[in-house]
Scaffold this active site. Structure first.
Site, PDB file in Angstrom:
ATOM      1  N   HIS A  33       0.835  -1.204   0.000  1.00 53.17           N
ATOM      2  CA  HIS A  33       0.000   0.000   0.000  1.00 53.17           C
ATOM      3  C   HIS A  33       0.879   1.268   0.000  1.00 53.17           C
ATOM      4  O   HIS A  33       0.509   2.305   0.552  1.00 53.17           O
ATOM      5  CB  HIS A  33      -0.897  -0.004   1.244  1.00 53.17           C
ATOM      6  CG  HIS A  33      -2.321   0.407   0.978  1.00 53.17           C
ATOM      7  ND1 HIS A  33      -3.353  -0.485   0.902  1.00 53.17           N
ATOM      8  CD2 HIS A  33      -2.879   1.631   0.792  1.00 53.17           C
ATOM      9  CE1 HIS A  33      -4.482   0.164   0.691  1.00 53.17           C
ATOM     10  NE2 HIS A  33      -4.225   1.455   0.610  1.00 53.17           N
TER      11      HIS A  33
ATOM     12  N   ASP B  57       3.472  -3.179  -6.798  1.00 57.74           N
ATOM     13  CA  ASP B  57       3.556  -1.717  -6.698  1.00 57.74           C
ATOM     14  C   ASP B  57       4.281  -1.361  -5.412  1.00 57.74           C
ATOM     15  O   ASP B  57       4.738  -2.243  -4.688  1.00 57.74           O
ATOM     16  CB  ASP B  57       2.164  -1.052  -6.792  1.00 57.74           C
ATOM     17  CG  ASP B  57       1.312  -1.207  -5.542  1.00 57.74           C
ATOM     18  OD1 ASP B  57       1.817  -1.593  -4.468  1.00 57.74           O
ATOM     19  OD2 ASP B  57       0.101  -0.933  -5.642  1.00 57.74           O
TER      20      ASP B  57
HETATM   21  C1  LIG Z   1      -3.370   8.998  -1.722  1.00 58.64           C
HETATM   22  C2  LIG Z   1      -3.417   7.501  -1.872  1.00 58.64           C
HETATM   23  C3  LIG Z   1      -4.640   6.852  -1.824  1.00 58.64           C
HETATM   24  C4  LIG Z   1      -4.691   5.462  -1.971  1.00 58.64           C
HETATM   25  N1  LIG Z   1      -5.916   4.844  -1.979  1.00 58.64           N
HETATM   26  C5  LIG Z   1      -5.977   3.514  -2.201  1.00 58.64           C
HETATM   27  C6  LIG Z   1      -7.241   2.887  -2.324  1.00 58.64           C
HETATM   28  O1  LIG Z   1      -8.279   3.519  -2.256  1.00 58.64           O
HETATM   29  N2  LIG Z   1      -7.253   1.535  -2.530  1.00 58.64           N
HETATM   30  C7  LIG Z   1      -6.104   0.799  -2.612  1.00 58.64           C
HETATM   31  O2  LIG Z   1      -6.173  -0.427  -2.783  1.00 58.64           O
HETATM   32  N3  LIG Z   1      -4.905   1.389  -2.529  1.00 58.64           N
HETATM   33  C8  LIG Z   1      -4.819   2.721  -2.330  1.00 58.64           C
HETATM   34  N4  LIG Z   1      -3.606   3.327  -2.274  1.00 58.64           N
HETATM   35  C9  LIG Z   1      -2.391   2.513  -2.477  1.00 58.64           C
HETATM   36  C10 LIG Z   1      -2.023   2.470  -3.957  1.00 58.64           C
HETATM   37  O3  LIG Z   1      -2.943   1.731  -4.716  1.00 58.64           O
HETATM   38  C11 LIG Z   1      -0.654   1.803  -4.149  1.00 58.64           C
HETATM   39  O4  LIG Z   1      -0.635   0.544  -3.516  1.00 58.64           O
HETATM   40  C12 LIG Z   1       0.487   2.652  -3.589  1.00 58.64           C
HETATM   41  O5  LIG Z   1       0.279   4.011  -3.870  1.00 58.64           O
HETATM   42  C13 LIG Z   1       1.793   2.194  -4.208  1.00 58.64           C
HETATM   43  O6  LIG Z   1       2.865   2.864  -3.664  1.00 58.64           O
HETATM   44  P1  LIG Z   1       3.581   4.104  -4.401  1.00 58.64           P
HETATM   45  O7  LIG Z   1       2.637   5.242  -4.309  1.00 58.64           O
HETATM   46  O8  LIG Z   1       4.796   4.307  -3.556  1.00 58.64           O
HETATM   47  O9  LIG Z   1       3.880   3.687  -5.793  1.00 58.64           O
HETATM   48  C14 LIG Z   1      -3.505   4.712  -2.137  1.00 58.64           C
HETATM   49  C15 LIG Z   1      -2.280   5.384  -2.194  1.00 58.64           C
HETATM   50  C16 LIG Z   1      -2.229   6.757  -2.075  1.00 58.64           C
HETATM   51  C17 LIG Z   1      -0.898   7.452  -2.167  1.00 58.64           C
END
Ligand SMILES: Cc1cc2nc3c(=O)[nH]c(=O)nc-3n(C[C@H](O)[C@H](O)[C@H](O)COP(=O)(O)O)c2cc1C
Length: 392
Positions: free
Chosen positions: A289, A320
């Site tokens: 995440h 990711d």
């Molecule tokens: C602002 C924000 C909101 C996010 N919301 C969700 C979400 O609603 N559902 C989810 O599965 N992951 C969510 N994520 C995690 C992203 O899908 C992803 O796993 C993560 O951003 C990957 O890391 P990185 O930003 O360092 O590439 C969120 C990440 C961020 C930064």
């Protein structure tokens, strides 16, 4: 590291770090920190990034790299690039058009876009106004009727994939959000007054478009989705709606009911990955995440190889967390990922400058990926392998 500049706009951004800086200059600190920050001490957030720099290239030379192709296939369909856009809820707090901008940029590049169940744009709007290859990400809610209604809406709009995020049985502790007094609506308090008024363009946009709401969760729990609750309340109220009892058996029921592609996101362990595959799921996303959940969790690039080994190419393994360069995408591919999801890297662009920013982020990543391929002596995505990397 090149010196940080303050770019005027997305066209002046040459790296994801530039786009991050653009977002930082355009958003109030509280909103930027919500996007940029991680859980607790942000150890995992940092480790995710470090893991990429700890893997160094051992490039081939003297290969003809005048023609390279970034095309690959996922679920028997072609993608022009080996990545999709991952789900990011609350993007609309940064820019009201951020979700649509990301979806449109993804459609233009023929790569998947994942809409978060916590997005501020509806399932239907994305399908109608962006189109393209769409996946819907759902957090598992205690209210199963509501959960399935959301999924039915995605099915009715022809979303190809359902992504179930499993690393969030409860919300992570993002300390910056508490410190910043980040609330919805962006209530002016003595602690955030200066912050919000320091970004007048953002404030005017917010007032013109209306304060964003979690559009797909409307009706779930009044307190969770209306503009009446503080962010800290909102975060915990939405969190209250997650189902911490969700387990492998529950996932199996989702598999029985959803006939499209089922993607499970938030896996780190090879044994869990094998059990998920055994339930008939179509893909796994190795993810922590982006360091927003379990602080101290292993960097996903380090967790990836064991999961890849356990799955043995029977289903795609995506990953990711921490991707900020085209070269990072290449490293994940070399360690066996079938593709990656982009999180903050494209979100910085979308919240900084909507369409232009989202587009610029994808252009930067794809240009860097192509260049990395050429410099590594690789002409096709499937030529990446672990012999090209050494961990230091
Ligand atoms: C602002 C924000 C909101 C996010 N919301 C969700 C979400 O609603 N559902 C989810 O599965 N992951 C969510 N994520 C995690 C992203 O899908 C992803 O796993 C993560 O951003 C990957 O890391 P990185 O930003 O360092 O590439 C969120 C990440 C961020 C930064």
């Amino acid at each position: 590291m090149p010196e940080l500049i303050n770019p005027k706009n997305a066209a002046h951004c040459y790296t994801i770090a530039d786009l991050r800086q653009l977002a930082k200059t355009r958003l109030p600190k509280a909103v930027f920190d919500f996007i940029d920050g991680g859980a607790e001490d942000e150890t995992t957030l940092k480790n995710n990034l470090e893991a990429f720099s700890n893997h160094r290239w051992l490039a081939h030379v003297l290969n003809d790299v005048s023609e390279v192709s970034t095309h690959t296939r996922l679920f028997d369909r072609t993608m022009t690039l080996p990545f999709g856009i991952g789900p990011t809820g609350g993007a609309g707090f940064g820019h009201p058009m951020a979700d649509l901008a990301l979806a449109k940029a993804a459609a233009k590049h023929e790569i998947p876009y994942t809409l978060s169940s916590s997005a501020t744009t509806t399932i239907e709007t994305i399908a109608k106004q962006a189109g393209g290859r769409l996946w819907f990400q759902a957090y598992v809610l205690r209210d199963k009727d509501f959960f399935w209604q959301m999924i039915e809406r995605a099915r009715a709009c022809d979303y190809e994939g359902l992504m179930i995020t499993v690393d969030l049985p409860v919300g992570g502790k993002r300390v910056k959000d508490f410190h910043n007094h980040f609330s919805l609506p962006f209530k002016l308090t003595s602690r955030n007054f200066l912050d919000f008024s320091s970004r007048p363009s953002w404030l005017i946009r917010l007032l013109t478009h209306g304060v964003p709401t979690l559009a797909n969760l409307k009706g779930l729990d009044k307190a969770a989705t209306t503009q009446a609750s503080s962010f800290t309340k909102l975060a915990s109220t939405v969190g209250k709606n997650y189902d911490p009892a969700f387990n492998f058996e529950s996932l199996s029921k989702v598999r029985d009911r959803w006939k499209g592609k089922l993607i499970v996101k938030g896996v780190s362990r090879p044994d869990d990955a094998q059990k998920i595959m055994a339930l008939g799921c179509d893909a796994i996303v190795v993810s922590n995440h982006g360091g927003r959940q379990l602080d101290g969790a292993m960097a996903t690039l380090d967790a990836l190889p064991d999961v890849v080994k356990a799955i043995d190419r029977k289903i795609p393994v995506l990953m990711d967390s921490g991707i900020r360069h085209g070269g990072d995408i290449a490293k994940a591919l070399a360690l066996g990922a079938s593709g990656v999801l982009i999180g903050r890297a494209s979100l910085y662009g979308a919240v900084g400058q909507a369409d232009e920013g989202a587009q610029r982020a994808i252009d930067i990543l794809s240009e860097e990926l192509k260049r990395t391929m050429q410099l590594c002596g690789v002409t096709q995505i499937d030529q990446f392998n672990e012999t090209l990397l050494k961990k230091i």
